[in-house]
Motif scaffolding. Structure first.
Motif, short mmCIF file in Angstrom:
data_model
loop_
_atom_site.label_atom_id
_atom_site.label_comp_id
_atom_site.label_asym_id
_atom_site.label_seq_id
_atom_site.Cartn_x
_atom_site.Cartn_y
_atom_site.Cartn_z
N ILE A 3 0.92 -1.28 0.03
CA ILE A 3 -0.10 -0.05 0.09
C ILE A 3 1.00 1.36 -0.07
O ILE A 3 1.89 1.30 0.75
CB ILE A 3 -1.02 0.14 1.33
CG1 ILE A 3 -1.64 -1.13 1.41
CG2 ILE A 3 -1.89 1.30 1.10
CD1 ILE A 3 -2.59 -1.18 2.72
N ILE A 4 0.70 2.19 -0.88
CA ILE A 4 1.30 3.64 -0.96
C ILE A 4 0.53 4.54 -0.92
O ILE A 4 -0.65 4.09 -1.55
CB ILE A 4 2.48 3.56 -1.87
CG1 ILE A 4 1.90 3.58 -3.41
CG2 ILE A 4 3.65 2.62 -1.66
CD1 ILE A 4 3.07 3.85 -4.34
N GLY A 5 0.70 5.77 -0.49
CA GLY A 5 -0.18 6.81 -0.71
C GLY A 5 0.23 7.70 0.52
O GLY A 5 0.94 8.12 0.81
N SER A 6 -1.03 8.36 1.02
CA SER A 6 -0.94 9.41 2.10
C SER A 6 -2.16 9.27 3.27
O SER A 6 -3.28 9.04 2.50
CB SER A 6 -0.61 10.81 1.59
OG SER A 6 -1.81 11.17 0.84
N LEU A 7 -1.92 9.63 4.53
CA LEU A 7 -2.80 9.56 5.53
C LEU A 7 -3.09 10.90 5.97
O LEU A 7 -2.08 11.80 6.22
CB LEU A 7 -2.55 8.52 6.43
CG LEU A 7 -2.36 7.18 6.00
CD1 LEU A 7 -1.92 6.22 7.13
CD2 LEU A 7 -3.65 6.62 5.44
N GLU A 8 -4.49 11.28 6.33
CA GLU A 8 -4.79 12.42 7.41
C GLU A 8 -4.43 12.27 8.83
O GLU A 8 -4.40 13.17 9.37
CB GLU A 8 -6.08 12.60 6.86
CG GLU A 8 -6.86 13.94 7.24
CD GLU A 8 -8.19 13.97 6.70
OE1 GLU A 8 -8.49 13.70 5.52
OE2 GLU A 8 -9.14 13.94 7.62
N ARG A 9 -4.79 10.99 9.21
CA ARG A 9 -4.48 10.56 10.45
C ARG A 9 -4.55 9.28 10.62
O ARG A 9 -4.93 8.47 9.61
CB ARG A 9 -5.57 11.01 11.11
CG ARG A 9 -5.91 10.58 12.78
CD ARG A 9 -6.66 11.59 13.47
NE ARG A 9 -6.17 11.97 14.75
CZ ARG A 9 -5.75 13.06 15.10
NH1 ARG A 9 -5.87 14.13 14.21
NH2 ARG A 9 -4.94 13.64 16.14
N ALA A 10 -3.44 8.54 11.60
CA ALA A 10 -3.60 6.97 11.76
C ALA A 10 -3.42 6.59 13.09
O ALA A 10 -3.00 7.48 13.94
CB ALA A 10 -2.32 6.55 11.00
N TRP A 11 -4.09 5.61 13.43
CA TRP A 11 -3.78 4.88 14.79
C TRP A 11 -2.94 3.72 14.48
O TRP A 11 -3.25 2.74 13.82
CB TRP A 11 -5.08 4.64 15.43
CG TRP A 11 -5.73 5.76 16.15
CD1 TRP A 11 -6.66 6.42 15.48
CD2 TRP A 11 -5.64 6.25 17.25
NE1 TRP A 11 -7.23 7.28 16.21
CE2 TRP A 11 -6.48 7.53 17.61
CE3 TRP A 11 -4.90 5.87 18.52
CZ2 TRP A 11 -6.76 8.23 18.73
CZ3 TRP A 11 -5.07 6.74 19.71
CH2 TRP A 11 -6.01 7.73 19.71
N LEU A 12 -1.76 3.50 15.57
CA LEU A 12 -1.05 2.49 15.24
C LEU A 12 -0.82 1.66 16.44
O LEU A 12 -0.84 2.56 17.53
CB LEU A 12 0.42 2.68 14.73
CG LEU A 12 0.61 3.35 13.31
CD1 LEU A 12 2.02 3.45 12.89
CD2 LEU A 12 -0.31 2.50 12.21
N ASN A 13 -0.96 0.43 16.38
CA ASN A 13 -0.61 -0.41 17.73
C ASN A 13 0.78 -0.95 17.75
O ASN A 13 1.18 -1.45 16.75
CB ASN A 13 -1.66 -1.57 17.96
CG ASN A 13 -3.11 -1.24 17.98
OD1 ASN A 13 -3.52 -0.03 18.34
ND2 ASN A 13 -4.05 -2.15 17.95
N PHE A 14 1.38 -0.80 18.99
CA PHE A 14 2.62 -1.39 19.45
C PHE A 14 2.68 -2.57 20.41
O PHE A 14 1.85 -2.41 21.29
CB PHE A 14 3.37 -0.33 19.88
CG PHE A 14 3.69 0.72 18.89
CD1 PHE A 14 4.71 0.55 17.84
CD2 PHE A 14 2.94 1.83 18.88
CE1 PHE A 14 4.85 1.58 16.95
CE2 PHE A 14 2.93 2.87 17.86
CZ PHE A 14 3.90 2.62 16.96
N LEU A 15 2.82 -3.64 20.19
CA LEU A 15 2.96 -4.75 21.36
C LEU A 15 3.86 -4.63 22.21
O LEU A 15 5.02 -4.37 21.78
CB LEU A 15 3.23 -6.12 20.35
CG LEU A 15 2.94 -7.48 21.29
CD1 LEU A 15 1.46 -7.32 21.72
CD2 LEU A 15 3.28 -8.46 20.33
N LEU A 40 3.67 15.09 0.60
CA LEU A 40 2.63 15.63 0.22
C LEU A 40 2.29 16.53 1.44
O LEU A 40 1.88 15.90 2.64
CB LEU A 40 1.37 14.65 -0.33
CG LEU A 40 -0.03 15.28 -0.59
CD1 LEU A 40 0.58 15.94 -1.96
CD2 LEU A 40 -0.71 14.15 -1.04
N MET A 41 2.22 17.69 1.12
CA MET A 41 2.00 18.60 2.38
C MET A 41 0.64 19.17 2.42
O MET A 41 0.00 19.53 3.41
CB MET A 41 2.75 20.01 2.48
CG MET A 41 4.17 19.63 2.35
SD MET A 41 4.68 18.37 3.74
CE MET A 41 4.59 19.22 5.15
#
Lengths: 136, 136, 136
Positions: free
Chosen positions: A37-49, B49-50
């Motif tokens: 997957i490539i692209g761009s995000l406005e916001r993200a939630w990531l989990n860390f074990l 990308l800004m």
């Protein structure tokens, strides 16, 4: 082999994991490899074990951030429900982090490639990790 | 499916994106998935990308840096010209960044894997993002 | 094309590179593309190329760290011994680094996808880089 390679776009404002799951349901994909997957995000939630069994921290990253890459799989649990498991790498000019994709809103685009497998991937809860782990 | 999986090396001093584009032209690849790239770079320019439509910052990263991974696609625009769209993750001991690959000079090697698709990927300018986005 | 796509799990406490190499030997894989690895690590050693020919720094990263992604290949050297060459991207909440995978102990899991090629990848020592480089 990959019996089919699906390439599709998730659009601005859409939630990435939800849309990928919808795509799999709509195209009868129950077993596959998330090639990228490539692209761009406005916001993200990531989990860390952080510990076992299954102790996670969840961190919110405001964008815009590049989706540099992502990998994972599409599989079935014992009850035949679908699990889309994805790890994603994000980066801006000042920060770079990656982890388990919990939730993310697309900024400009997310270009997803999934290779559909010719055999069934399955997951089952593993008592040691407390997580749904790949079988076989 | 991938009708062919191409694996090839880009050599020291060569410009990565130019060489991948040449390889695609030489091997008649007009539709594909960039499955991966690993190696090392002497220098790289990444875009971030800004804002929308299409507002980018371009940042220069001096190497040596590891190419940890890369993903993307090979597609055609309306005028049938080729677009190779790649995001790349770079890392050294002290810095780690990833983004849209604008230009990069290979240090020791770049090992590229491209899966050639059995259908045509196409891109078209999207007025909202201002970028060439995947169709379909 | 990928004549077979292998997806398998490496378990807690196991050494990642050793297990992948064992899997390849056990399944007669001598030529392939490492499409991806996700999971988590207890500890990892990454190599960073600092100069040519073949001058590396090796850095130890204590976990737990997410395996965000990995790419690479399976090939044969002149003497027909196997080389599994993998670059891996790791991340926690406070650090994010990627490089050449030298050694790593799995924390919860490592989900590996390898696409087996229908032709033979080969490597040979390159005098300029001092490393085993892809041929062809």
């Amino acid at each position: 082999m990959f019996k089919k390679v699906h390439v599709f776009r998730v659009k601005p404002g859409q939630e990435l994991l939800t849309e990928i799951t919808h795509y799999c349901h709509d195209h009868d994909i129950s077993s596959g490899v998330v090639i990228g997957i490539i692209g761009s995000l406005e916001r993200a939630w990531l989990n860390f074990l952080m510990g076992l069994p299954g102790k996670y921290d969840s961190v919110d990253y405001p964008g815009p951030l590049e989706i540099v890459c992502a990998q994972g799989s599409v599989a079935l649990k014992n009850d035949n429900s679908l699990i889309v498991h994805i790890h994603v790498q994000l980066s801006g000019q000042d920060i770079c982090r990656g982890g388990h994709l919990a939730e993310a809103t697309v900024f400009s685009t997310a270009e997803v490639a999934i290779g559909e497998l010719d055999y069934q991937l399955r997951r089952q809860v593993d008592n040691y990790t407390g997580l749904n782990e790949l079988l076989g």
